[in-house]
Each structure stands twice: as structure tokens, then as C-alpha cells.
Design a protein around this motif. Structure first.
Motif, PDB file in Angstrom:
ATOM      1  N   LEU A 140       0.605  -1.095   0.091  1.00 15.26           N
ATOM      2  CA  LEU A 140      -0.022   0.090   0.129  1.00 15.26           C
ATOM      3  C   LEU A 140       0.818   1.246  -0.013  1.00 15.26           C
ATOM      4  CD1 LEU A 140      -2.602   1.167  -0.049  1.00 15.26           C
ATOM      5  CD2 LEU A 140      -2.640   1.158   2.846  1.00 15.26           C
ATOM      6  N   ARG A 141       1.915   1.015   0.822  1.00 21.13           N
ATOM      7  CA  ARG A 141       2.907   2.504   0.765  1.00 21.13           C
ATOM      8  C   ARG A 141       3.516   2.544  -0.529  1.00 21.13           C
ATOM      9  NH1 ARG A 141       5.300   1.649   5.541  1.00 21.13           N
ATOM     10  NH2 ARG A 141       4.410   3.437   6.339  1.00 21.13           N
ATOM     11  N   GLN A 142       4.021   1.864  -1.384  1.00 22.57           N
ATOM     12  CA  GLN A 142       4.477   1.705  -2.536  1.00 22.57           C
ATOM     13  C   GLN A 142       3.387   2.309  -3.646  1.00 22.57           C
ATOM     14  OE1 GLN A 142       5.903  -2.240  -3.766  1.00 22.57           O
ATOM     15  NE2 GLN A 142       7.928  -1.826  -2.832  1.00 22.57           N
ATOM     16  N   ALA A 143       2.174   1.687  -3.316  1.00 22.75           N
ATOM     17  CA  ALA A 143       1.159   2.292  -4.289  1.00 22.75           C
ATOM     18  C   ALA A 143       0.751   3.643  -4.184  1.00 22.75           C
ATOM     19  CB  ALA A 143      -0.429   1.175  -4.112  1.00 22.75           C
ATOM     20  N   ILE A 144       0.833   4.169  -2.804  1.00 21.75           N
ATOM     21  CA  ILE A 144       0.558   5.487  -2.675  1.00 21.75           C
ATOM     22  C   ILE A 144       1.715   6.308  -3.134  1.00 21.75           C
ATOM     23  CG2 ILE A 144       0.529   7.320  -0.611  1.00 21.75           C
ATOM     24  CD1 ILE A 144      -0.856   5.152   1.012  1.00 21.75           C
ATOM     25  N   GLU A 145       2.992   5.749  -2.944  1.00 24.40           N
ATOM     26  CA  GLU A 145       4.129   6.639  -3.622  1.00 24.40           C
ATOM     27  C   GLU A 145       4.148   6.829  -4.980  1.00 24.40           C
ATOM     28  OE1 GLU A 145       7.453   4.450  -2.319  1.00 24.40           O
ATOM     29  OE2 GLU A 145       7.390   5.259  -0.097  1.00 24.40           O
ATOM     30  N   ARG A 146       3.547   5.680  -5.734  1.00 23.37           N
ATOM     31  CA  ARG A 146       3.334   5.776  -7.238  1.00 23.37           C
ATOM     32  C   ARG A 146       2.276   6.671  -7.675  1.00 23.37           C
ATOM     33  NH1 ARG A 146       7.539   3.745  -6.286  1.00 23.37           N
ATOM     34  NH2 ARG A 146       8.304   1.759  -6.693  1.00 23.37           N
ATOM     35  N   ASP A 147       1.134   6.536  -6.837  1.00 26.94           N
ATOM     36  CA  ASP A 147      -0.077   7.412  -7.269  1.00 26.94           C
ATOM     37  C   ASP A 147       0.472   8.930  -7.148  1.00 26.94           C
ATOM     38  OD1 ASP A 147      -2.740   7.893  -7.784  1.00 26.94           O
ATOM     39  OD2 ASP A 147      -2.819   8.540  -5.644  1.00 26.94           O
ATOM     40  N   THR A 148       1.194   9.392  -5.864  1.00 27.78           N
ATOM     41  CA  THR A 148       1.609  10.594  -5.779  1.00 27.78           C
ATOM     42  C   THR A 148       2.591  11.020  -6.910  1.00 27.78           C
ATOM     43  OG1 THR A 148       1.565  10.459  -3.547  1.00 27.78           O
ATOM     44  CG2 THR A 148       2.795  12.222  -4.356  1.00 27.78           C
ATOM     45  N   GLU A 149       3.559  10.117  -7.174  1.00 25.43           N
ATOM     46  CA  GLU A 149       4.480  10.247  -8.430  1.00 25.43           C
ATOM     47  C   GLU A 149       3.704  10.666  -9.692  1.00 25.43           C
ATOM     48  OE1 GLU A 149       7.855   7.882 -10.719  1.00 25.43           O
ATOM     49  OE2 GLU A 149       7.569   7.616  -8.651  1.00 25.43           O
ATOM     50  N   ALA A 150       2.587   9.656  -9.938  1.00 24.75           N
ATOM     51  CA  ALA A 150       1.764  10.053 -11.097  1.00 24.75           C
ATOM     52  C   ALA A 150       1.263  11.219 -11.269  1.00 24.75           C
ATOM     53  CB  ALA A 150       0.874   8.788 -11.460  1.00 24.75           C
ATOM     54  N   GLN A 151       0.593  11.557 -10.282  1.00 25.00           N
ATOM     55  CA  GLN A 151      -0.137  12.884 -10.026  1.00 25.00           C
ATOM     56  C   GLN A 151       0.715  14.056 -10.422  1.00 25.00           C
ATOM     57  OE1 GLN A 151      -2.306  13.169  -6.489  1.00 25.00           O
ATOM     58  NE2 GLN A 151      -3.622  11.619  -6.986  1.00 25.00           N
ATOM     59  N   SER A 152       1.956  13.995  -9.766  1.00 24.78           N
ATOM     60  CA  SER A 152       2.945  15.135  -9.927  1.00 24.78           C
ATOM     61  C   SER A 152       3.430  15.124 -11.571  1.00 24.78           C
ATOM     62  CB  SER A 152       4.148  14.689  -9.311  1.00 24.78           C
ATOM     63  OG  SER A 152       5.444  15.428  -9.397  1.00 24.78           O
ATOM     64  N   LEU A 153       3.629  14.135 -12.052  1.00 26.37           N
ATOM     65  CA  LEU A 153       4.139  13.862 -13.635  1.00 26.37           C
ATOM     66  C   LEU A 153       2.703  14.560 -14.342  1.00 26.37           C
ATOM     67  CD1 LEU A 153       5.815  10.328 -13.706  1.00 26.37           C
ATOM     68  CD2 LEU A 153       6.868  12.885 -13.934  1.00 26.37           C
ATOM     69  N   ARG A 154       1.672  14.193 -13.961  1.00 29.53           N
ATOM     70  CA  ARG A 154       0.410  14.543 -14.775  1.00 29.53           C
ATOM     71  C   ARG A 154       0.248  16.091 -14.550  1.00 29.53           C
ATOM     72  NH1 ARG A 154      -2.865  10.727 -12.109  1.00 29.53           N
ATOM     73  NH2 ARG A 154      -2.830   8.688 -13.198  1.00 29.53           N
TER      74      ARG A 154
END
Length: 162
Positions: A140-154
């Protein structure tokens, strides 16, 4: 997760909580009476283990309910989810410890050695489940980090002129 899955899980949790309260209100007093011939410390220990064990299940159910609420709202991928997961891990570890304590209490008495081994084994399985939840927490921690990274890139792409 589908809406029907969340509803079914909630029905199961409600039934389990109702059953656990019934155990605490009806079965535990009967257990106390049935153990009337035992020494007082043994009665207190066994009844306490049952009450605390049922309590761990209740805590687990409530935390899963809260996580289902976060899933329904679409906010499961947030750091606030970790507090419920930490409580779930703690409840499972307490249940494991209670199983080992119960096995230790029953071992010197007239309980069958196989029963003592089964209870001790249940404690080991509960410990393994706690470790599994720790792994799922890391995922879950990794998924949250990936989600945050994806939002930043978007957001960067939205601000750039192509």
C-alpha cells in the motif's frame, strides 16, 4: 472493489460483531460457571483470554469496516489508512500472544498434548498472518508513492506547453 463486495463484507462484519457480543454476553458467563471446579487463577486466566481474544476480533472488524469506508470514498491510497492497518497488525499479534499463553496454561494440566500443539500452532499461523498484513502495508505504501508520483507527472504535463 465493487459496491456489492463492500456490502457483502459489511454484512459479514456486522454478523461477526453481533456474534462476538453474544459470546461475550452469553457464553463467557457460562464458561465461568463451567470452570467452577478449577482454581480461581485458572478460571480468571481462561475467561480473560476468551474475552480478550474476542476483543481482538472486534477491533479487527471495526478497522476493516473503516478501511472499506475509505475504499468506497476512493481515499484508501492515503497515509491515514496506515493507522487502521497498524491497529489490525497489533490486534492479530495480541491474538497470537493470547493463543500462546493459552497453550502454556493448558500444557501442564490434563489437556491433550495435541490440543496444546494445535493452539500453539494457531498462534504461529496468526503471527504469519500479521507478517502478511505487514507485507500488504508495504505494498500500500508503494502504491501511494506511485500514485503521488503519477499525479506529480500529470501536473507537470498539464503545465507544459507542447
Amino acid at each position: 472493489m465493487g459496491k456489492s463486495t463492500i456490502i457483502v463484507l459489511r454484512v459479514v462484519i456486522v454478523l461477526a460483531l453481533i456474534g462476538s457480543v453474544a459470546v461475550q454476553a452469553l457464553i463467557v458467563p457460562l464458561l465461568w460457571i463451567d470452570l467452577g471446579a478449577e482454581e480461581l487463577w485458572g478460571r480468571i486466566a481462561l475467561v480473560s483470554i476468551v474475552v480478550l481474544g474476542v476483543g481482538t476480533l472486534q477491533v479487527f472488524g471495526i478497522c476493516v469496516w473503516m478501511l472499506l469506508t475509505k475504499v468506497r470514498r476512493g481515499s484508501i491510497f492515503s497515509p491515514s489508512s496506515f493507522r487502521y492497518i497498524d491497529v489490525i497488525i497489533g490486534a492479530i499479534l495480541v491474538a497470537a500472544a493470547l493463543a500462546w499463553i493459552l497453550a502454556a496454561i493448558l500444557a501442564p494440566g490434563s489437556a491433550a498434548p495435541g490440543l496444546v500443539a494445535l493452539i500453539g500452532g494457531a498462534g504461529v499461523v496468526l503471527g504469519g498472518i500479521a507478517l502478511l498484513v505487514v507485507v500488504m502495508k508495504a505494498l500500500l505504501r508503494q502504491a501511494i508513492e506511485r500514485d503521488t508520483e503519477a499525479q506529480s507527472l500529470r501536473s507537470e504535463l498539464d503545465n507544459e506547453v507542447i
